[in-house]
Design a protein around this motif. Sequence first.
Motif, mmCIF file in Angstrom:
data_model
loop_
_atom_site.group_PDB
_atom_site.id
_atom_site.type_symbol
_atom_site.label_atom_id
_atom_site.label_comp_id
_atom_site.label_asym_id
_atom_site.label_seq_id
_atom_site.Cartn_x
_atom_site.Cartn_y
_atom_site.Cartn_z
ATOM 1 N N VAL A 190 -5.930 -5.370 -4.743
ATOM 2 C CA VAL A 190 -6.581 -4.332 -3.937
ATOM 3 C C VAL A 190 -7.971 -4.776 -3.498
ATOM 4 O O VAL A 190 -8.383 -4.525 -2.357
ATOM 5 N N ASP A 230 -0.319 3.055 -3.135
ATOM 6 C CA ASP A 230 -1.567 3.729 -2.789
ATOM 7 C C ASP A 230 -1.395 5.160 -2.306
ATOM 8 O O ASP A 230 -2.298 5.712 -1.675
ATOM 9 N N SER A 256 -8.853 -5.140 0.464
ATOM 10 C CA SER A 256 -9.908 -4.301 1.036
ATOM 11 C C SER A 256 -11.110 -5.107 1.525
ATOM 12 O O SER A 256 -12.093 -4.538 1.998
ATOM 13 N N LYS A 306 0.826 -1.206 0.000
ATOM 14 C CA LYS A 306 0.000 0.000 0.000
ATOM 15 C C LYS A 306 0.862 1.259 0.000
ATOM 16 O O LYS A 306 0.531 2.242 -0.674
#
Length: 201
Positions: free
Chosen positions: A169, A113, A173, A109
Amino acid sequence: MPRVLTETDVADFRERLCAAAERLFAERGPDAVTMRQLASELGVSPMTPYRYFQDKDEILAAVRANGFNRFAEALEQASDHAAGDARHKGAAVGDAYVTFALEHPHTYKLMFDLNQPDEGRYPDLVEAGRRARATLRDYVKGLIAEGVLAGDPETVETMFWAAAHGAVVLELSGKLPPGTAKELHHAMGQAMSRGLRPDPA
């Protein structure tokens, strides 16, 4: 008078600081972490981290560069150890991609991200990111060279990268059950490969 630090001292402390920073950045987000908190994690004075890094952005760049290098190493090892043709290497690299992301979610991440301003100021980060992309692009070039796929290597590599990233992802999540990302990645890879086959002569 502060003692003179050896190269080993500097490297060891930077490594410890980056390990603590990676955990705190992942738990709280980079914006919520201060240099004072990082110092506290290591039991040193608030000014000590400044002996090793200019500021928090430089620490974040170092953490991300380390992540990209570990990621690239995992992909390179998968490619080097895969037996067989470019298809086998491609499958091995794809599996290594998903495995790394799921085994190191905080690292992944932090790598992908967030948008760190002025990344160009940190040549180690730029080079680490380039290394990771090159590994992905190399296996695509191999598939094109062997006539398995057709197309521009950079475009095709970006398509496979986007598919792998999306699957990862979604699982990270909680939108997909555990283990689904790898299955979905295989299915998407096969579907894209069929669509990217060279036209029959």
